[in-house]
Design an enzyme around this catalytic site. Structure first.
Site, PDB file in Angstrom:
ATOM      1  CB  SER A 123      -0.996   0.203   1.151  1.00  0.00           C
ATOM      2  OG  SER A 123      -1.713  -1.075   1.314  1.00  0.00           O
ATOM      3  CG  ASN A 194      -4.064   4.676   0.710  1.00  0.00           C
ATOM      4  OD1 ASN A 194      -5.175   4.559   1.242  1.00  0.00           O
ATOM      5  ND2 ASN A 194      -3.204   3.343   0.846  1.00  0.00           N
TER       6      ASN A 194
HETATM    7  P1  NAI Z   1      -1.549  -9.679   7.516  1.00  0.00           P
HETATM    8  O1  NAI Z   1      -0.631  -9.502   8.514  1.00  0.00           O
HETATM    9  O2  NAI Z   1      -3.005 -10.242   7.492  1.00  0.00           O
HETATM   10  O3  NAI Z   1      -0.927 -11.035   6.606  1.00  0.00           O
HETATM   11  C1  NAI Z   1       0.453 -11.025   6.220  1.00  0.00           C
HETATM   12  C2  NAI Z   1       0.917 -12.376   6.016  1.00  0.00           C
HETATM   13  O4  NAI Z   1       2.248 -12.675   5.583  1.00  0.00           O
HETATM   14  C3  NAI Z   1       1.096 -13.198   7.459  1.00  0.00           C
HETATM   15  O5  NAI Z   1       0.362 -14.373   7.601  1.00  0.00           O
HETATM   16  C4  NAI Z   1       2.362 -13.550   7.682  1.00  0.00           C
HETATM   17  O6  NAI Z   1       2.831 -14.703   8.319  1.00  0.00           O
HETATM   18  C5  NAI Z   1       2.841 -13.584   6.235  1.00  0.00           C
HETATM   19  N1  NAI Z   1       4.208 -13.121   6.108  1.00  0.00           N
HETATM   20  C6  NAI Z   1       4.825 -12.303   6.675  1.00  0.00           C
HETATM   21  N2  NAI Z   1       6.392 -12.203   6.157  1.00  0.00           N
HETATM   22  C7  NAI Z   1       6.454 -13.383   5.342  1.00  0.00           C
HETATM   23  C8  NAI Z   1       7.499 -13.688   4.254  1.00  0.00           C
HETATM   24  N3  NAI Z   1       8.737 -13.269   4.484  1.00  0.00           N
HETATM   25  N4  NAI Z   1       7.215 -14.695   3.585  1.00  0.00           N
HETATM   26  C9  NAI Z   1       6.076 -15.165   3.422  1.00  0.00           C
HETATM   27  N5  NAI Z   1       5.160 -14.783   4.199  1.00  0.00           N
HETATM   28  C10 NAI Z   1       5.173 -13.858   5.271  1.00  0.00           C
HETATM   29  O7  NAI Z   1      -1.334  -8.413   6.482  1.00  0.00           O
HETATM   30  P2  NAI Z   1      -2.311  -8.113   5.269  1.00  0.00           P
HETATM   31  O8  NAI Z   1      -3.249  -6.964   5.835  1.00  0.00           O
HETATM   32  O9  NAI Z   1      -2.814  -8.902   4.569  1.00  0.00           O
HETATM   33  O10 NAI Z   1      -1.189  -7.120   4.402  1.00  0.00           O
HETATM   34  C11 NAI Z   1      -0.427  -7.667   3.230  1.00  0.00           C
HETATM   35  C12 NAI Z   1      -0.019  -6.758   2.690  1.00  0.00           C
HETATM   36  O11 NAI Z   1      -0.784  -6.220   1.782  1.00  0.00           O
HETATM   37  C13 NAI Z   1       1.041  -5.529   3.058  1.00  0.00           C
HETATM   38  O12 NAI Z   1       2.032  -5.163   2.160  1.00  0.00           O
HETATM   39  C14 NAI Z   1      -0.155  -4.411   3.186  1.00  0.00           C
HETATM   40  O13 NAI Z   1       0.464  -3.153   3.230  1.00  0.00           O
HETATM   41  C15 NAI Z   1      -0.953  -4.729   1.857  1.00  0.00           C
HETATM   42  N6  NAI Z   1      -2.238  -4.389   2.040  1.00  0.00           N
HETATM   43  C16 NAI Z   1      -3.085  -4.405   2.980  1.00  0.00           C
HETATM   44  C17 NAI Z   1      -4.265  -3.932   2.988  1.00  0.00           C
HETATM   45  C18 NAI Z   1      -5.351  -4.028   4.218  1.00  0.00           C
HETATM   46  O14 NAI Z   1      -6.438  -3.188   4.100  1.00  0.00           O
HETATM   47  N7  NAI Z   1      -5.096  -4.900   5.315  1.00  0.00           N
HETATM   48  C19 NAI Z   1      -4.898  -3.419   1.788  1.00  0.00           C
HETATM   49  C20 NAI Z   1      -4.117  -3.315   0.553  1.00  0.00           C
HETATM   50  C21 NAI Z   1      -2.674  -3.632   0.912  1.00  0.00           C
END
Ligand code: NAI
Length: 502
Positions: A123, A194
């Site tokens: 993001s 954003n």
């Molecule tokens: P989340 O915390 O729900 O999920 C992230 C997942 O990635 C976790 O299950 C974690 O174990 C895994 N992970 C972390 N490091 C890792 C690695 N090195 N290799 C493999 N898996 C790994 O996070 P979320 O909310 O899904 O966000 C993920 C990405 O999406 C971020 O870059 C965030 O900025 C982006 N994003 C999030 C939004 C939201 O509203 N939550 C909207 C749009 C983008």
């Protein structure tokens, strides 16, 4: 790069909120999907979450169990990154850290083939910066979904400095094939949504901070008059103030402290207090059980109108005339420049000037400005801002007029640009500025704000409906009254107004 078909294997890294949703979207479109998460059991949990979400659709009769099984069956949880080798596209949705994303993409480059497209759902991190550590930065692109990914239509396709335009085109086409509304954007802080959305929160907080009105009234106005699905305060409470404040601060800092993006002390106070919104039970609102929800301020009965004079054309507020006729209020139309007269009150659409100042300039103490509505016919609420010198009888007449049209009336303090108008003017201004700086097209701004954050109308389209010259006047008046660079009009808006006048 049109080698992506429904047979193409799609890899998803990170099986959290976004990754699981993206895997679902790809599987729904028919792709075999490989899902990987670094945390033990997280991949399976992500898949279980997909199945759980879909089973709600099955129990509502919106999806068959067979379709659910097929969709879920297309997603395979893998336990090693090296199993990503067959993927034609890998979408990364892991923790929001540059170094870790660089490391994961670096490993993927050695696992996958030369033609595999690497996409990040980041993001806020620069695609150019992620790509800087890669052997093939031309293969890296942003594929920014919105939460929840299976529902929200928008995908921002982000190009870093080295992204191959053909790769960006391929991801655009693929997103469209997945039933999404893609837009192209250049990798810049906040991308489109954003960045352009900042004023939605910021202007709300400015109005409240300056005592224009309270939180519940501001939310009611943005919804019931502005047509937004949620008001800024309830939305910030839902997003969480830690997250929302961090996004604002990061965009502010990334644009070298441009005052346009300046964070609000009102929100910092909530962050400092740990009142992070719904998730902590308290934010702008109190979510404790039994807590009373504050009601928007609503004026009591005013004076029923006997007759109305409409001077000139009301522009975007012209539908009020049909409403007046429908309500059977005797109406006279005369020449003039867009005013309503009822008893001794004069009503005008806000132009970003203080009502008090406009009244003084016109030598008419009973000047009362009304706010912008998305749709004057259907809006259930309208805000009025009387000049400081207005007489009570005139205020009562203005209130009674809008009540006779079936609206709740809210009296707010004399704040420049009122509630909806200043928000929409600033949203459109930011959209024009993003366009002016080559981030995206004007159309992309509108698609992004409707598809990514459910705005009732694209801000640029909305500004054209209001009249670009009027929007420019609002901004120029805000800039004059505040003396702040925050309200400077985008050069592109100024140019479009000049062009329209030719
Ligand atoms: P989340 O915390 O729900 O999920 C992230 C997942 O990635 C976790 O299950 C974690 O174990 C895994 N992970 C972390 N490091 C890792 C690695 N090195 N290799 C493999 N898996 C790994 O996070 P979320 O909310 O899904 O966000 C993920 C990405 O999406 C971020 O870059 C965030 O900025 C982006 N994003 C999030 C939004 C939201 O509203 N939550 C909207 C749009 C983008």
């Amino acid at each position: 790069m049109s080698h992506l078909t429904t047979e193409s294997v799609i890899g998803v890294i990170g099986a959290g909120t976004m990754g699981a949703g993206i895997a679902q979207v790809a599987a729904k479109a028919g792709h075999p999907v490989l899902l990987f998460d670094a945390m033990d059991g997280a991949g399976q949990r992500g898949l279980d979450n997909v199945a759980k979400g879909l089973s709600r659709l099955v129990s509502k009769g919106k999806m068959s169990q067979a379709d659910l099984d097929t969709l879920v069956g297309r997603i395979q949880v893998i336990n090693s990154l090296s199993d990503m080798a067959p993927a034609a596209l890998v979408v990364e949705a892991i923790v929001e850290r540059l170094d870790i994303k660089q490391q994961v993409f670096g490993e993927l480059e050695n696992i996958c083939g030369d033609t595999t497209i690497l996409a990040s759902n980041t993001s806020s991190i620069s695609l150019t910066a992620i790509g800087a550590k890669l052997q093939r930065p031309q293969n890296l692109v942003g594929m920014h979904f919105f939460n929840p990914a299976p529902i929200m239509k928008l995908v921002e396709v982000i190009s870093g400095l080295d992204t191959d335009p053909a790769i960006a085109e391929a991801i655009y086409a693929l997103s469209a094939a997945w039933g999404k509304k893609p837009v192209h954007a250049k990798s810049t802080p906040g991308f489109i949504v954003n960045r352009v959305a900042r004023p939605f929160y910021a202007e709300g907080m400015r109005v409240v901070q300056e005592g224009g009105t309270d939180v519940a009234t501001m939310d009611a106005l943005l919804k019931q008059c502005g047509g937004f699905r949620m008001g800024p305060f309830e939305l910030m409470d839902l997003i969480g103030h830690d997250v929302n404040y961090a996004v604002t601060t990061s965009v502010f800092q990334a644009y070298y402290n441009d005052p346009r993006f300046q964070p609000s002390l009102l929100q910092l106070e909530l962050v400092n207090a740990g009142h992070l919104g719904r998730k902590t039970g308290k934010g702008f609102y109190n979510y404790a059980e039994g807590a009373e929800a504050p009601q928007p301020q609503t004026a009591t009965a005013g004076t029923a109108p006997r007759s109305v004079i409409v001077e000139g054309n009301l522009g975007v507020a012209e539908p009020l005339v049909a409403l007046l006729e429908g309500a059977g209020i005797p109406l006279t139309r005369v020449e003039g420049n867009g005013r309503l007269r009822v008893d001794d009150a004069t009503l005008m659409l806000t132009n970003g000037q203080f009502s008090t100042r406009r009244a003084a300039k016109q030598g008419n103490r009973n000047l009362i400005q009304f706010d912008l509505a998305l749709d004057y016919s259907h809006a259930s609420r309208i805000a009025l801002a009387p000049a400081d010198q207005a007489e009570q009888s005139a205020i009562d007449a203005a209130v009674g007029l809008f009540q006779a049209l079936g609206k709740h009336v809210t009296l707010i303090d004399d704040i420049p640009g009122m509630a909806v108008m200043r928000t929409v003017a600033m949203l459109a201004n930011e959209g024009f500025d993003a366009t002016n700086q080559g981030v995206c097209s004007e159309d992309a701004v509108d698609i992004a704000m409707q598809g990514g954050v459910n705005y009732p109308q694209g801000p640029i389209h909305w500004a054209r409906q209001i009249g670009l010259a009027k929007v420019l006047t609002v901004l120029d008046n805000l800039a004059r009254n505040y003396g702040e660079d925050r309200y400077r009009a985008s050069p592109l808006l100024r140019r479009r107004v000049a062009g329209g006048a030719l």
